[in-house]
Design a protein around this motif. Structure first.
Motif, PDB file in Angstrom:
ATOM      1  N   HIS A  66      -1.718  52.094 -69.153  1.00  0.00           N
ATOM      2  CA  HIS A  66      -0.816  50.879 -68.629  1.00  0.00           C
ATOM      3  C   HIS A  66      -0.612  50.408 -70.278  1.00  0.00           C
ATOM      4  O   HIS A  66      -1.155  50.374 -71.164  1.00  0.00           O
ATOM      5  CB  HIS A  66      -1.713  49.404 -68.273  1.00  0.00           C
ATOM      6  CG  HIS A  66      -1.258  48.414 -67.792  1.00  0.00           C
ATOM      7  ND1 HIS A  66      -0.207  48.439 -66.860  1.00  0.00           N
ATOM      8  CD2 HIS A  66      -1.389  46.881 -68.422  1.00  0.00           C
ATOM      9  CE1 HIS A  66       0.027  46.975 -66.647  1.00  0.00           C
ATOM     10  NE2 HIS A  66      -0.328  46.139 -67.430  1.00  0.00           N
ATOM     11  N   HIS A  68       3.010  47.231 -72.143  1.00  0.00           N
ATOM     12  CA  HIS A  68       4.506  47.036 -71.921  1.00  0.00           C
ATOM     13  C   HIS A  68       5.210  47.041 -73.368  1.00  0.00           C
ATOM     14  O   HIS A  68       4.485  46.395 -74.618  1.00  0.00           O
ATOM     15  CB  HIS A  68       4.955  45.538 -71.645  1.00  0.00           C
ATOM     16  CG  HIS A  68       3.662  44.924 -70.445  1.00  0.00           C
ATOM     17  ND1 HIS A  68       4.337  45.636 -69.471  1.00  0.00           N
ATOM     18  CD2 HIS A  68       2.768  44.928 -70.397  1.00  0.00           C
ATOM     19  CE1 HIS A  68       3.187  45.063 -68.264  1.00  0.00           C
ATOM     20  NE2 HIS A  68       2.183  45.428 -68.648  1.00  0.00           N
ATOM     21  N   HIS A 232       0.382  44.874 -61.851  1.00  0.00           N
ATOM     22  CA  HIS A 232      -0.841  44.409 -61.772  1.00  0.00           C
ATOM     23  C   HIS A 232      -2.063  44.015 -60.519  1.00  0.00           C
ATOM     24  O   HIS A 232      -1.077  43.243 -60.011  1.00  0.00           O
ATOM     25  CB  HIS A 232      -0.653  43.153 -62.761  1.00  0.00           C
ATOM     26  CG  HIS A 232       0.444  42.931 -64.197  1.00  0.00           C
ATOM     27  ND1 HIS A 232       1.849  43.392 -64.050  1.00  0.00           N
ATOM     28  CD2 HIS A 232      -0.356  43.458 -65.123  1.00  0.00           C
ATOM     29  CE1 HIS A 232       1.873  43.758 -65.590  1.00  0.00           C
ATOM     30  NE2 HIS A 232       0.681  43.742 -66.367  1.00  0.00           N
ATOM     31  N   HIS A 269      -5.748  46.557 -64.246  1.00  0.00           N
ATOM     32  CA  HIS A 269      -6.895  44.976 -64.858  1.00  0.00           C
ATOM     33  C   HIS A 269      -7.793  45.457 -63.485  1.00  0.00           C
ATOM     34  O   HIS A 269      -9.052  45.524 -63.624  1.00  0.00           O
ATOM     35  CB  HIS A 269      -7.056  44.370 -64.329  1.00  0.00           C
ATOM     36  CG  HIS A 269      -5.330  43.827 -65.717  1.00  0.00           C
ATOM     37  ND1 HIS A 269      -5.705  43.935 -66.997  1.00  0.00           N
ATOM     38  CD2 HIS A 269      -3.743  43.844 -65.668  1.00  0.00           C
ATOM     39  CE1 HIS A 269      -4.571  44.470 -67.805  1.00  0.00           C
ATOM     40  NE2 HIS A 269      -3.314  43.610 -67.621  1.00  0.00           N
ATOM     41  N   ASP A 320      -2.565  47.841 -72.241  1.00  0.00           N
ATOM     42  CA  ASP A 320      -1.940  46.765 -72.002  1.00  0.00           C
ATOM     43  C   ASP A 320      -0.875  46.521 -73.573  1.00  0.00           C
ATOM     44  O   ASP A 320      -0.804  47.043 -74.115  1.00  0.00           O
ATOM     45  CB  ASP A 320      -2.784  45.590 -71.503  1.00  0.00           C
ATOM     46  CG  ASP A 320      -1.529  44.333 -70.716  1.00  0.00           C
ATOM     47  OD1 ASP A 320      -1.076  45.021 -70.279  1.00  0.00           O
ATOM     48  OD2 ASP A 320      -2.553  43.599 -70.047  1.00  0.00           O
TER      49      ASP A 320
HETATM   50 ZN   LIG Z   1       0.181  44.565 -68.268  1.00  0.00          ZN
END
Ligand SMILES: [Zn+2]
Length: 462
Positions: A66, A68, A232, A269, A320
């Motif tokens: 995960h 971005h 998410h 998460h 993340d």
């Molecule tokens: Zn995220």
């Protein structure tokens, strides 16, 4: 036929079914695929390229489930430093609205460079904003040039503020355009074959930024083409309350109503989930990307990772987004996962005084999550361990260094317990991405300079 012989490693961690750790070990890789895993004396003598790793530890390439990438442009933004998820997002959405195709390209290279230097060989990314003509193609191009395996998730947001969502209307997209572009990307880039460098994933951003209809349509489209789904879920208490108020269900139950529970789905998460929901994930094969640093940074809570793994849920590790971490260091994340699980064990043990304390996550368990765990989450049985027939993806670290001094009675545990270090070699499909501590596929000082220029422009535009 290109061959790579790696030999004389002081220790080689395989993560195979027997969890073999081979002293004086090595690999023989042909055309990117592992042909032999053995002690050095049993390996061939010759190859096109030979790497002598006496004094080094070899580990399967880490898998990041995960991220971005674009958020590397907005790390440690002052106004977003000391807030929780919803306020952090509301601060950053207007800055992200200024992203350009070049920004997507640069930030992808920056994130992947950091990942490669921390032992990562495969990363997923979740891009859900496409302002000013940006496309997922910009990220894919940058990823191809850098050379890590990429699971590029075509994210989306369609529920703007005027419809009760969290993001401002100017960063959301039309739902037909999202679905058309998703299909275009699958047809253009998705490679389902073993050894794939690029896979496409469909990934509506979160329950509070897309409609139920887009979730259902995305699932239908993904299943038509056999690509995975990602979003998410159950990240914060705010999200839990949002879902109960707006949809009438807590997050996991909401996913059930959308047909988003299955072995082709993985969630980032899952901090706020109960034992019944864990059982549901295990039964249906849903994967989880555990993001310990982000959960701490945004005060989201502690995911019950040990309960998930012991229930048989597929769990991988994710750094993340770089604005909620603010780094992309996979080895650091492995260490954080181990330490945070211990904080949780302490809290749970304290609340059940008199009973046996819960078990502590070991260094080996943390590393399992980051390798074979991540491979399972991304649906990759060709990655995650050093075994015959799997991809030749690994990293190696020189054990003779300051950070590990005094810890060499158990080099593998040292890699997790001691301060996070950088990889000396990172190899993907038999090709060097990092060699002698240097990235081979990009000019790093130039990249950092351009990246900082782009970051300044974005933030000053606000
Ligand atoms: Zn995220």
């Amino acid at each position: 036929m290109a061959t790579l012989l790696v030999r004389n490693a002081t220790l080689m961690v395989t993560m195979d079914d027997q969890r073999r750790e081979i002293t004086d070990g090595g690999l023989f890789i042909r055309d990117g695929v592992i042909e032999q895993v053995a002690v050095t004396s049993q390996l061939p003598q010759q190859a096109d390229e030979i790497l002598n790793l006496h004094g080094y530890l070899i580990v399967p390439g880490l898998i990041n489930t995960h991220h971005h990438f674009y958020q590397t442009l907005t790390r440690a933004v002052p106004a977003a430093q000391n807030v929780n998820l919803f306020n952090w997002l509301k601060t950053l959405y207007p800055i992200w609205a200024g992203l350009t195709p070049d920004d997507i390209y640069l930030s992808t290279q920056t994130a992947l460079a950091e990942l490669a230097l921390s032992g990562c060989t495969t990363s997923s990314d979740h891009l859900y904003l496409f302002p000013n003509g940006s496309r997922l193609d910009d990220e894919i191009q940058a990823g191809k040039e850098l050379g890590l395996r990429l699971h590029a998730a075509r994210g989306s947001m369609s529920l703007g503020e005027s419809k009760g969502g969290l993001p401002p209307d100017r960063v959301v997209e039309d739902e037909d355009a999202i679905l058309n572009d998703s299909e275009r990307l699958i047809l253009a880039y998705h490679d389902p074959k073993p050894g794939a460098m690029i896979r496409i994933v469909l990934a509506p951003c979160s329950p509070f930024s897309v409609t139920a209809d887009l979730m259902r349509q995305s699932a239908w489209l993904a299943r038509r083409y056999g690509v995975l789904l990602h979003t998410h879920l159950a990240e914060t208490q705010d999200e839990d309350e949002f879902c109960r108020t707006k949809f009438g269900y807590p997050p996991v139950e909401y996913m059930q109503t959308l047909e988003w529970i299955g072995n082709d789905v993985w969630f980032a998460h899952c901090v706020h989930i109960n034992d019944q929901e864990i059982k549901l994930f295990s039964h249906h094969g849903c994967g989880v990307a555990h993001c310990p640093t982000s959960n701490m940074r945004l005060a989201s809570g502690i995911a019950p990772v040990m309960r998930m793994t012991s229930a048989g849920v597929k769990v991988g590790l994710g750094v993340d987004g770089s604005a909620s971490n603010d780094g992309s260091h996979m080895l650091e994340e492995v260490r954080q996962a181990m330490l945070l699980a211990r904080v949780k064990a302490g809290i749970d043990g304290a609340s059940f005084s008199g009973e046996q304390a819960p078990p502590l996550m070991s260094a080996r368990q943390a590393l399992e999550i980051a390798t074979i765990g991540g491979a399972a989450v991304l649906g990759r049985n060709d990655l995650g361990s050093l075994e015959v027939g799997k991809c030749g993806d690994f990293f190696a670290v020189n054990l003779n260094r300051l950070e590990l001094a005094g810890a060499l009675q158990d080099p593998l545990a040292a890699l997790v317990f001691c301060s996070p270090i950088k990889a000396d070699f990172t190899v993907v499909g038999g090709k060097f991405i990092v060699k002698d501590g240097q990235l081979t596929t990009i000019d790093l000082p130039m990249l950092v300079q351009k990246h900082n220029q782009a970051s300044r422009r974005l933030i000053s535009n606000l």
